[in-house]
Design a protein around this motif. Structure first.
Motif, PDB file in Angstrom:
ATOM      1  N   GLU A  78       2.946   7.730 -14.262  1.00 13.95           N
ATOM      2  CA  GLU A  78       2.477   8.872 -15.052  1.00 13.95           C
ATOM      3  C   GLU A  78       3.652   9.626 -15.654  1.00 13.95           C
ATOM      4  OE1 GLU A  78      -0.658  12.588 -14.750  1.00 13.95           O
ATOM      5  OE2 GLU A  78      -0.031  11.545 -12.931  1.00 13.95           O
ATOM      6  N   ALA A  79       4.738   9.777 -14.885  1.00 12.93           N
ATOM      7  CA  ALA A  79       5.911  10.462 -15.422  1.00 12.93           C
ATOM      8  C   ALA A  79       6.510   9.677 -16.584  1.00 12.93           C
ATOM      9  CB  ALA A  79       6.957  10.639 -14.321  1.00 12.93           C
ATOM     10  N   PHE A  80       6.519   8.349 -16.474  1.00 14.58           N
ATOM     11  CA  PHE A  80       7.051   7.531 -17.563  1.00 14.58           C
ATOM     12  C   PHE A  80       6.183   7.646 -18.806  1.00 14.58           C
ATOM     13  CE2 PHE A  80       7.000   3.473 -19.880  1.00 14.58           C
ATOM     14  CZ  PHE A  80       8.318   3.429 -20.286  1.00 14.58           C
ATOM     15  N   LEU A  81       4.843   7.591 -18.637  1.00 16.36           N
ATOM     16  CA  LEU A  81       3.956   7.717 -19.786  1.00 16.36           C
ATOM     17  C   LEU A  81       4.099   9.091 -20.444  1.00 16.36           C
ATOM     18  CD1 LEU A  81       0.691   5.988 -18.494  1.00 16.36           C
ATOM     19  CD2 LEU A  81       2.345   5.104 -20.142  1.00 16.36           C
ATOM     20  N   ALA A  82       4.230  10.143 -19.613  1.00 15.78           N
ATOM     21  CA  ALA A  82       4.402  11.481 -20.172  1.00 15.78           C
ATOM     22  C   ALA A  82       5.704  11.582 -20.959  1.00 15.78           C
ATOM     23  CB  ALA A  82       4.371  12.519 -19.054  1.00 15.78           C
ATOM     24  N   ALA A  83       6.783  10.997 -20.416  1.00 23.17           N
ATOM     25  CA  ALA A  83       8.067  11.024 -21.123  1.00 23.17           C
ATOM     26  C   ALA A  83       7.999  10.224 -22.418  1.00 23.17           C
ATOM     27  CB  ALA A  83       9.171  10.471 -20.220  1.00 23.17           C
ATOM     28  N   SER A 126       9.336  -0.666  -8.404  1.00 17.76           N
ATOM     29  CA  SER A 126       8.853  -2.016  -8.696  1.00 17.76           C
ATOM     30  C   SER A 126       9.572  -3.050  -7.838  1.00 17.76           C
ATOM     31  CB  SER A 126       9.051  -2.330 -10.181  1.00 17.76           C
ATOM     32  OG  SER A 126       8.302  -1.432 -10.982  1.00 17.76           O
ATOM     33  N   VAL A 127      10.826  -2.801  -7.480  1.00 20.31           N
ATOM     34  CA  VAL A 127      11.559  -3.709  -6.581  1.00 20.31           C
ATOM     35  C   VAL A 127      10.886  -3.756  -5.216  1.00 20.31           C
ATOM     36  CG1 VAL A 127      13.751  -4.063  -5.398  1.00 20.31           C
ATOM     37  CG2 VAL A 127      13.741  -3.406  -7.814  1.00 20.31           C
ATOM     38  N   VAL A 128      10.438  -2.604  -4.732  1.00 19.75           N
ATOM     39  CA  VAL A 128       9.738  -2.570  -3.442  1.00 19.75           C
ATOM     40  C   VAL A 128       8.450  -3.373  -3.524  1.00 19.75           C
ATOM     41  CG1 VAL A 128       8.744  -1.049  -1.689  1.00 19.75           C
ATOM     42  CG2 VAL A 128      10.735  -0.300  -2.996  1.00 19.75           C
ATOM     43  N   ARG A 129       7.780  -3.331  -4.646  1.00 20.44           N
ATOM     44  CA  ARG A 129       6.553  -4.111  -4.822  1.00 20.44           C
ATOM     45  C   ARG A 129       6.845  -5.610  -4.770  1.00 20.44           C
ATOM     46  NH1 ARG A 129       3.573  -3.141 -10.354  1.00 20.44           N
ATOM     47  NH2 ARG A 129       5.327  -4.407 -11.061  1.00 20.44           N
ATOM     48  N   VAL A 130       7.950  -6.033  -5.372  1.00 24.69           N
ATOM     49  CA  VAL A 130       8.343  -7.442  -5.310  1.00 24.69           C
ATOM     50  C   VAL A 130       8.656  -7.848  -3.867  1.00 24.69           C
ATOM     51  CG1 VAL A 130      10.079  -9.109  -6.055  1.00 24.69           C
ATOM     52  CG2 VAL A 130       9.152  -7.454  -7.690  1.00 24.69           C
ATOM     53  N   ALA A 131       9.301  -6.948  -3.121  1.00 21.39           N
ATOM     54  CA  ALA A 131       9.590  -7.240  -1.713  1.00 21.39           C
ATOM     55  C   ALA A 131       8.310  -7.405  -0.911  1.00 21.39           C
ATOM     56  CB  ALA A 131      10.446  -6.116  -1.132  1.00 21.39           C
ATOM     57  N   ALA A 190      13.361   5.231 -12.417  1.00 19.94           N
ATOM     58  CA  ALA A 190      12.621   5.537 -11.189  1.00 19.94           C
ATOM     59  C   ALA A 190      11.464   4.569 -10.995  1.00 19.94           C
ATOM     60  CB  ALA A 190      12.119   6.975 -11.232  1.00 19.94           C
ATOM     61  N   LEU A 191      10.774   4.222 -12.079  1.00 18.13           N
ATOM     62  CA  LEU A 191       9.673   3.262 -11.995  1.00 18.13           C
ATOM     63  C   LEU A 191      10.185   1.881 -11.608  1.00 18.13           C
ATOM     64  CD1 LEU A 191       6.647   2.722 -12.475  1.00 18.13           C
ATOM     65  CD2 LEU A 191       7.199   2.282 -14.875  1.00 18.13           C
ATOM     66  N   ALA A 192      11.323   1.475 -12.161  1.00 14.98           N
ATOM     67  CA  ALA A 192      11.883   0.160 -11.843  1.00 14.98           C
ATOM     68  C   ALA A 192      12.285   0.062 -10.376  1.00 14.98           C
ATOM     69  CB  ALA A 192      13.080  -0.122 -12.748  1.00 14.98           C
ATOM     70  N   ARG A 193      12.819   1.147  -9.807  1.00 15.30           N
ATOM     71  CA  ARG A 193      13.225   1.098  -8.393  1.00 15.30           C
ATOM     72  C   ARG A 193      12.022   0.838  -7.487  1.00 15.30           C
ATOM     73  NH1 ARG A 193      17.013   5.238  -9.926  1.00 15.30           N
ATOM     74  NH2 ARG A 193      15.478   6.866  -9.456  1.00 15.30           N
ATOM     75  N   ALA A 220       0.827  -1.210   0.000  1.00 17.70           N
ATOM     76  CA  ALA A 220       0.000   0.000   0.000  1.00 17.70           C
ATOM     77  C   ALA A 220       0.862   1.261   0.000  1.00 17.70           C
ATOM     78  CB  ALA A 220      -0.935  -0.011   1.207  1.00 17.70           C
ATOM     79  N   ALA A 221       2.015   1.196   0.677  1.00 18.75           N
ATOM     80  CA  ALA A 221       2.888   2.369   0.721  1.00 18.75           C
ATOM     81  C   ALA A 221       3.510   2.677  -0.638  1.00 18.75           C
ATOM     82  CB  ALA A 221       3.990   2.152   1.750  1.00 18.75           C
ATOM     83  N   THR A 222       3.552   1.695  -1.544  1.00 20.80           N
ATOM     84  CA  THR A 222       4.150   1.928  -2.863  1.00 20.80           C
ATOM     85  C   THR A 222       3.146   2.437  -3.900  1.00 20.80           C
ATOM     86  OG1 THR A 222       3.724  -0.330  -3.689  1.00 20.80           O
ATOM     87  CG2 THR A 222       5.742   0.030  -2.412  1.00 20.80           C
ATOM     88  N   LEU A 223       1.856   2.399  -3.609  1.00 24.98           N
ATOM     89  CA  LEU A 223       0.855   2.697  -4.642  1.00 24.98           C
ATOM     90  C   LEU A 223       0.967   4.133  -5.149  1.00 24.98           C
ATOM     91  CD1 LEU A 223      -2.311   0.819  -3.330  1.00 24.98           C
ATOM     92  CD2 LEU A 223      -0.839   0.220  -5.257  1.00 24.98           C
ATOM     93  N   ARG A 224       1.013   5.107  -4.234  1.00 22.14           N
ATOM     94  CA  ARG A 224       1.051   6.502  -4.669  1.00 22.14           C
ATOM     95  C   ARG A 224       2.357   6.828  -5.407  1.00 22.14           C
ATOM     96  NH1 ARG A 224      -2.060  10.790  -3.176  1.00 22.14           N
ATOM     97  NH2 ARG A 224      -3.027   9.523  -1.547  1.00 22.14           N
ATOM     98  N   PRO A 225       3.539   6.454  -4.868  1.00 25.08           N
ATOM     99  CA  PRO A 225       4.770   6.723  -5.635  1.00 25.08           C
ATOM    100  C   PRO A 225       4.790   6.008  -6.987  1.00 25.08           C
ATOM    101  CG  PRO A 225       5.293   6.224  -3.349  1.00 25.08           C
ATOM    102  CD  PRO A 225       3.855   5.911  -3.524  1.00 25.08           C
ATOM    103  N   LEU A 226       4.254   4.778  -7.031  1.00 21.27           N
ATOM    104  CA  LEU A 226       4.226   4.061  -8.302  1.00 21.27           C
ATOM    105  C   LEU A 226       3.337   4.779  -9.311  1.00 21.27           C
ATOM    106  CD1 LEU A 226       4.118   0.238  -7.504  1.00 21.27           C
ATOM    107  CD2 LEU A 226       5.663   1.384  -9.074  1.00 21.27           C
ATOM    108  N   ALA A 227       2.187   5.278  -8.849  1.00 25.45           N
ATOM    109  CA  ALA A 227       1.290   5.989  -9.768  1.00 25.45           C
ATOM    110  C   ALA A 227       1.961   7.242 -10.324  1.00 25.45           C
ATOM    111  CB  ALA A 227      -0.010   6.343  -9.052  1.00 25.45           C
ATOM    112  N   ARG A 228       2.661   7.987  -9.458  1.00 27.80           N
ATOM    113  CA  ARG A 228       3.338   9.197  -9.932  1.00 27.80           C
ATOM    114  C   ARG A 228       4.426   8.867 -10.944  1.00 27.80           C
ATOM    115  NH1 ARG A 228       3.141  10.960  -4.331  1.00 27.80           N
ATOM    116  NH2 ARG A 228       5.319  10.321  -4.121  1.00 27.80           N
TER     117      ARG A 228
END
Length: 568
Positions: A172-177, A226-231, A221-224, A161-169
């Motif tokens: 979105e930054a990746f899609l914009a780029a 994603s590692v927390v999500r795997v943990a 930044a998105l991949a970093r 749950a703690a990763t949801l908001r940073p992952l969403a941001r």
């Protein structure tokens, strides 16, 4: 996501819960029946009882599969109204505001939102009811089992749950780029020949490289995260079976039977772990995508109309700028299409007073369309200053003071009145619209189509008819400066003269026209002759006496039109 977007009747969630209870029952019987089959059946020497419990577990699988099949229909009833509301909003915004993203919203983003929402509902519902069935089964088998399984499960969920908001941001930054890079390459690739011809390879490569680097940083930044999500998945789903095995001696010593321990392992490995995996991957990826898509599909909040004093102050400032400053001025303006290219405009000084009428002539490809593009703010000069009614170009205030009518006339599907009023903040009053049509020469087409409120099909119009609509639209705009870049090239000489005279006589209006015929130059008060870095400026009679190029262009049968050197 706002509550109105998910507004559904009460029956839909009730049916969703009802059919999901079958899945929870299946999960409960999976471990409980296995434990009873061992403890009360096979380990107790009663094979019939063991087989009976296994048959009950098999029957539960069939019931759960039936419930899951019915859930898909309920989910469709939930997400299809959401898609309909999104599509309705996109269509309304596209028609009302001419939103350029409406096509993407209809064809791709609304479908992404629907599919992603359906997936999120499925995985979230599945996890909730699966976890409820498994935890209820663990409690029914032996409460000490919960002490081993529940803490790591809650810890993994909290970390996820703690990763949801940073992952969403970061999503979105990746899609914009990624979109920025695609847009950059979409502009560059069709013009590679022109880029090479203009010697702008290094500049274009540097701009594209910046986009690539930005997308690379966003991907890292998105991949970093994603590692927390795997943990989180490892802690919540893969740690519990390890702890069950490690705590097996203690559990057996505190009254937990062998069958209950095997049932607990079945709950964790066959139910909780797959459900948590689906939740983490589905909500982690799909939730971020849904957040981004909905944010782009939903329009920004309406700030409301500006206060009257501010609007009056803006109008007063515009009027003051129009009254005190030239309508258009170039001060030592230099422009080239690349660092190794010869300047198209080289130190050009030009002043067009308010109410003036200037014609721009010259050989084909000499830079006449480039001059109007620089005046309109579509191209930025390397040196010098361009001002419209005293406002620097490019600039938001200057943009409201000029209107550019290019060679290609754009007509939208809709009514004729809607097309003619595109540049006005409010609908054009009927008498004013009819007067403008009469002045520019649109009245015959207006009558043939059936009046201002008749539908317009752009493909059914000729190029000249589309130009008349675009000219009338510009005539009705509040901008005091009109830039006609061969905007009458598909009209006959009489229709062209009528349209130009209408613009020249527009109250408070200034006209700059790139001449298609020499007649346009004769009608202008002043004429600018472009001949590479050299220019000549004066009236028709003055230029006939002092400019050889103008005499050549003014010879009978000569045309002075041109095409822009690069697509603008």
């Amino acid at each position: 996501m706002s509550a109105p977007l998910l507004r559904v009747g009460r029956a839909v969630p009730v049916r969703l819960v009802y059919w999901s209870l079958l899945e929870a029952g299946q999960t409960f019987l999976l471990g409980y029946a296995l434990a009873r089959a061992l403890d009360a059946g096979f380990l107790a020497g009663d094979a019939r009882t063991g087989l009976w419990w296994l048959a009950a577990a098999a029957g539960a699988v069939g019931a759960g599969a039936y419930g899951t099949r019915r859930v898909y229909g309920v989910v469709a009833d939930l997400v299809e109204p959401v898609r309909d509301r999104l599509v309705a909003g996109v269509v309304a915004r596209g028609v009302r505001e001419a939103d350029p993203g409406a096509l993407s919203g209809l064809t791709q983003q609304a479908e992404i939102a629907r599919d992603t929402l359906a997936g999120l509902v499925l995985v979230s519902r599945s996890f909730v009811f699966t976890a409820a069935g498994a935890l209820t089964g663990l409690c029914a088998l032996a409460p000490p089992l919960l002490l081993v399984v529940l803490p790591p499960l809650l810890a993994g969920l909290a970390l996820f749950a703690a990763t949801l908001r940073p992952l969403a941001r970061r999503q979105e930054a990746f899609l914009a780029a990624d979109e920025a890079l695609a847009a950059e390459l979409g502009e560059v690739c069709p013009g590679l020949r022109d880029v090479t011809a203009a010697g702008a390879e290094e500049q274009v490569a540097a701009q594209a490289g910046e986009r690539v680097d930005a997308e690379f940083r966003a991907a890292r930044a998105l991949a970093r995260w994603s590692v927390v999500r795997v943990a989180a998945l490892a802690v919540g789903g893969q740690l519990p079976p390890v702890l069950l095995l490690a705590a097996a001696p203690w559990l057996l010593a505190h009254g937990v039977t062998a069958g209950a321990l095997v049932g607990a392992l079945a709950y964790v490995t066959q139910s909780l772990l797959p459900a948590l995996q689906n939740l983490v991957h589905g909500l982690g990826t799909g939730g971020a995508r849904l957040t981004v898509v909905l944010r782009r599909l939903r329009p920004p909040p309406d700030p409301g109309p500006p206060p009257a004093p501010a609007a009056e102050a803006t109008a007063d400032a515009t009027a003051q700028a129009t009254a005190d400053a030239p309508a258009l001025s170039f001060s030592a303006v230099t422009f080239a299409y690349g660092p190794a290219s010869s300047p198209v405009l080289d130190g050009l000084d030009l002043v067009v007073p308010c109410g003036g009428h200037l014609a721009v002539v010259g050989p084909s490809g000499i830079g006449k369309s480039t001059l109007t593009a620089v005046a309109a703010g579509l191209l930025s000069p390397a040196h010098g200053v361009v001002r419209v009614c005293g406002r620097p170009v490019p600039g938001a205030r200057a943009a409201a003071l000029r209107v550019l009518i290019p060679q290609e006339a754009y007509v939208c599907t809709g009514t004729l009145a809607e097309n003619l009023g595109l540049l006005r903040p409010d609908p054009v009053p009927g008498p004013e619209l009819l007067a403008a049509a009469e002045a520019v020469g649109l009245t015959p087409l207006l009558d043939r189509l059936g009046g201002p409120h008749a539908p317009v099909r752009p493909a059914a119009l000729s190029a000249g008819e589309r130009q008349l609509i675009a000219l009338t639209r510009a005539y009705l705009s509040p901008a005091p400066l009109a830039l006609l870049d061969e905007a009458t090239c598909h009209l006959d000489a009489e229709a062209e003269a009528r349209a130009e005279r209408a613009f020249a006589a527009r109250p408070g209006g200034t006209l700059v026209v790139v001449a298609h015929r020499i007649g346009s130059a004769r009608r202008a008060r002043r004429i600018l002759v472009m001949d590479g870095p050299r220019t000549a400026y004066g009236s028709h009679e003055e230029l006939l006496r002092g400019c050889a190029l103008y005499r050549e262009l003014a010879a009978p049968g000569e045309a002075v039109g041109s095409q822009p050197p690069l697509a603008l």
